[in-house]
Design an enzyme around this catalytic site. Sequence first.
Site, PDB file in Angstrom:
ATOM      1  N   ASP A  84       0.851  -1.186   0.000  1.00 54.80           N
ATOM      2  CA  ASP A  84       0.000   0.000   0.000  1.00 54.80           C
ATOM      3  C   ASP A  84       0.893   1.246   0.000  1.00 54.80           C
ATOM      4  OD1 ASP A  84      -3.095   0.700   0.700  1.00 54.80           O
ATOM      5  OD2 ASP A  84      -1.719   2.186   1.546  1.00 54.80           O
ATOM      6  N   ILE A  85       0.658   2.128  -0.971  1.00 56.91           N
ATOM      7  CA  ILE A  85       1.462   3.360  -1.057  1.00 56.91           C
ATOM      8  C   ILE A  85       1.134   4.237   0.157  1.00 56.91           C
ATOM      9  CG2 ILE A  85       1.993   5.406  -2.450  1.00 56.91           C
ATOM     10  CD1 ILE A  85       1.079   3.826  -4.909  1.00 56.91           C
ATOM     11  N   ASN A  92      -2.719  13.039  -3.947  1.00 56.09           N
ATOM     12  CA  ASN A  92      -3.904  13.504  -4.667  1.00 56.09           C
ATOM     13  C   ASN A  92      -4.295  14.912  -4.244  1.00 56.09           C
ATOM     14  OD1 ASN A  92      -4.541  11.483  -6.473  1.00 56.09           O
ATOM     15  ND2 ASN A  92      -5.626  10.270  -4.926  1.00 56.09           N
ATOM     16  N   ASP A 101      -2.511   9.508 -10.504  1.00 54.26           N
ATOM     17  CA  ASP A 101      -2.490   8.447 -11.522  1.00 54.26           C
ATOM     18  C   ASP A 101      -1.060   8.147 -11.971  1.00 54.26           C
ATOM     19  OD1 ASP A 101      -5.175   8.280 -11.349  1.00 54.26           O
ATOM     20  OD2 ASP A 101      -5.623   9.219 -13.295  1.00 54.26           O
ATOM     21  N   GLU A 127      -4.873   2.527  -3.940  1.00 57.60           N
ATOM     22  CA  GLU A 127      -3.405   2.533  -3.970  1.00 57.60           C
ATOM     23  C   GLU A 127      -2.843   1.250  -3.367  1.00 57.60           C
ATOM     24  OE1 GLU A 127      -5.373   4.298  -2.051  1.00 57.60           O
ATOM     25  OE2 GLU A 127      -4.492   4.799  -0.105  1.00 57.60           O
TER      26      GLU A 127
END
Lengths: 256, 278
Positions: A84-85, A92, A101, A127
């Site tokens: 998971d980022i 964002n 993106d 993500e």
Amino acid sequence: MIRLSDLRLDDARALLEHDPSSELPAADASPVVYMQSILDGLCELSLRDPLTGLSNRRHFNHLLNREIEAVARSGESVLLLMLDIDHFKKVNDTYGHHAGDLVLQAVSKCLETCVRPMDTVSRFGGEEFAAILPNCPSSFGLVVAERIREAVSGLAITVSPTETIRVTISIGGAYAPEWVRSTQELWTERADEQLYRAKSAGRNCVFIEEQRGVAVSADEKGMLFGHHLFGDPASGGVDDDVSNSAVAGSEMNRAN
Amino acid sequence: MSDVLNPPQDEAVEPTLALKSRSKVIAVTSGKGGVGKTFVSANLAAALAKRGLRVLVLDADLGLANLDVVLNLYPKITLHDVFTGKSKLEDAIYKAPGGFSVLLAGSGMVEYSRLAPEVRDDFLRIMESLVPNYDIVLLDTGAGISDVVLFAVSMASEVLLVATPEPTALTDAYATIKVLGAQQKRQRIRVVINQVARTGDGNAITTQLQQVLDRFVNKDSEHPLKLIHMGDIPADPAVRQAIMKRQLLGQSDPGCPAALAMTQLASKVESAVIKHGA
């Protein structure tokens, strides 16, 4: 028989036309070839995440089930990683969704280059990513996951002509319990727990669940194939000579 | 033998049906597939039947049942049909050539390989109603350790593990023993070694397995696992021939070494069930 002209293929064609990696069948192809390539193209599309090009959740589920069956029958060591980022929402919010993106695409590409061709990286959602690593010995899991973590943190992602950003990733992993037919839910849940631990521990780190004591260790195998087995049955099986066992054990390994 | 004909006195004090049933059930299992587990089940059943016992082989390999292939028996009705209410249990029980009964799970029952609680209940209910009709029930489980296998094994008082001297089969057998010990707190597993080259090899293998267990598993366990060697089945060309003909050893070559070994195994299994049962 179905005639091609009776089918309404416009939607399918349009979908495939818009996908850069899909190839539309030649107009003069035979009906069978034409239909087959339309179907192949749609199958391919249905298994891929459009933004990142990775396997999507559907494909992931299919592959994970297949691995579960393989593990139950063969006892193969298979690792599932959930990735998971970190602080993706901030990307964002600060740089906009287009930047988000681009980050997802750059990280996806990086993840794919970090694993072997036989491994599968999927976009699990948002993500979050999942990687299935078949035939991954327990001693390798942490090394692979660390390599992925480092590679992601080293990425410089250009999100606009003037801005380059860096992200990190948290990774949790769990092995399929060897010989046991697990379920998708149980297995991903265990990997997710480790991901949660990684997040709680401050992110940008790796946690992999310790394997339960079912696996047969090298020491156990060494002793199992040590002596008596193919030797002189008259020697019984009562003595317990470790030096004998080491010699015979290495012969056994060569035979393998 | 005399124990079967003259049941012990405490038989009169009815134990719970579950416990009484359990004592007659032997799970036949193996680590790896392809070690002859099903072949051993079928031939052992025939040898037990020859000793005058009423024997049922329940093919509990819900994922990939193939007892039907070994026995050249293709029943139309399987446990699957009983579970789905299509057929009655009595109609799913077939007489096998060796004088024992078989009940097949049905090869198409893959969806049950994950074993929902309802299926467990169905299975238990069927076991409870079946077992009183027999002296011994052999549960032929799937290979490896799925939850189906573990569940099937949990219904049995005794486990008969089939392995071969081949290294991967042995590693798998060892892993299975560890899992059964860890997950079911079993303290006794019976071992039969199939396809041995020389008499005595199987006993040496079981001893070896026991030594590895003692060193790596039993040393800090409150319930040490004890392996009991039940016999060797020699590598015998007659076995291949029987399999090719889809016959039991007793039909195709009753005097062959493997058939004699099955007879000995049957005698040991019989006394094991009677000694540890009830």
